[in-house]
Design an enzyme around this catalytic site. Structure first.
Site, short mmCIF file in Angstrom:
data_model
loop_
_atom_site.label_atom_id
_atom_site.label_comp_id
_atom_site.label_asym_id
_atom_site.label_seq_id
_atom_site.Cartn_x
_atom_site.Cartn_y
_atom_site.Cartn_z
N ASP A 1 0.85 -1.19 0.00
CA ASP A 1 0.00 0.00 0.00
C ASP A 1 0.89 1.24 0.00
O ASP A 1 2.10 1.15 0.11
CB ASP A 1 -0.90 0.00 1.24
CG ASP A 1 -0.09 -0.08 2.52
OD1 ASP A 1 0.41 0.98 2.96
OD2 ASP A 1 0.06 -1.18 3.09
N ASP B 1 0.75 3.57 2.35
CA ASP B 1 0.64 4.17 3.67
C ASP B 1 -0.43 5.27 3.58
O ASP B 1 -1.22 5.29 2.63
CB ASP B 1 2.00 4.70 4.16
CG ASP B 1 2.08 4.72 5.68
OD1 ASP B 1 1.66 3.72 6.30
OD2 ASP B 1 2.56 5.71 6.24
#
Length: 297
Positions: free
Chosen positions: A214, A216
């Site tokens: 991802d 973040d």
């Protein structure tokens, strides 16, 4: 130390329980090891792939029941030392702090920043002081070998980057995420720093294969995607590449060390050997007897 068939186990792999589900991997045994630093996360899964013996350890336990700060990092690394392992590969899920490392990208980091506060980061203390060199926290030789094995598998691979390690278990706030970006952080995770540092103290080569799951929460348009569901889904998507990389990597890991990882305790221990308490000396004998030339008990 060798396994039941007498063949040495020189490579260890720390990762999720699915990592050792590699085509062609032959399970030989599961070995439980109690250490002077407590119990490792799980039994070590010992097997063979292409004639190479390897020991796998599920970092969080095979049921993923340990939080990042509940992991006994010292016991995990010490257990590999007991097995005779000289190289450890840490497979880890990370968030990205930079656009250039999108989800599903693989990164071999070369630097670390420690933001943990609740962990035991050293084997030393209790009457013995040691200060290892740690400017380059990952083994450069092993990191290169991982990269060379990864490039035929996927173009989504980068070598180099700074990984920030946090306590967790919560993901970062947006303010923290942006702060780490300002510091020059490229990746963020919850486990790598302690593994790398303790492996260096144990004079074991250590390198990481980081799987980006991802962005973040700094990237606001993607912040809602930083969930366990997304992380686990992208981990599973990356696991096939990780398995293929390990298949090509294991036969290439050199037993001849041109790095200095296996000499990291030379000159690092400041305590007079005669002053080290017997209990501490016995606890650390496996790690330091070659450095101090201590007699075997």
């Amino acid at each position: 130390m060798s396994n039941i068939t007498g063949k040495p186990i020189e490579t260890g792999i720390i990762g999720g329980s699915g990592i050792y589900a590699i085509d062609g991997f032959q399970l030989l045994e599961e070995k439980s090891i109690s250490t002077s630093f407590g119990e490792p996360s799980d039994s070590y899964i010992i097997g063979e792939l292409g004639g190479i013996r390897v020991a796998f350890l599920p970092r969080h336990g095979r049921n993923h029941h340990l939080l990042p700060s509940e992991i006994n990092y010292r016991a995990n690394i010490y257990g590999f030392k007991v097995l005779g392992v000289t190289s450890i590969i840490g497979i880890t899920a990370v968030g990205s702090l930079q656009d250039e490392f999108p989800p599903l990208h693989l990164v071999i980091p070369d630097q670390l920043i420690d933001r943990t506060v609740s962990r035991k980061p050293t084997f030393f203390g209790q009457g013995i002081a040691a200060h290892i060199p740690f400017a380059e926290p990952f083994c450069p030789l092993l990191s290169k070998q991982i990269y060379d094995a990864a490039t035929p598998v996927t173009p989504e691979i980068s070598k180099g980057g700074t990984l920030v390690t946090i306590d967790g278990p919560a993901f970062s706030t947006r303010a923290e995420s942006n702060l780490y970006r300002q510091w020059g952080g490229d990746l963020i995770g919850m486990t790598t720093y302690q593994e790398a540092k303790l492996a260096r103290e144990a004079e074991i080569c250590y390198a990481a294969l980081a799987m980006v799951t991802d962005y973040d929460c700094w990237k606001e348009e993607s912040a809602d995607e930083v969930t366990v569901t997304t992380v686990v889904s992208n981990m599973h998507k990356n696991s096939a590449n990780a398995q293929a990389i390990l298949t090509g990597l294991l036969p290439q890991i050199s037993t001849v060390k041109t790095c200095h990882c296996n000499k990291s305790l030379q000159g690092a221990i400041m305590t007079n050997p005669e002053s080290i308490p017997d209990e501490t000396l016995e606890k650390l004998r496996l790690l330091i007897e070659g450095t101090l030339n201590t007699p075997k008990g």
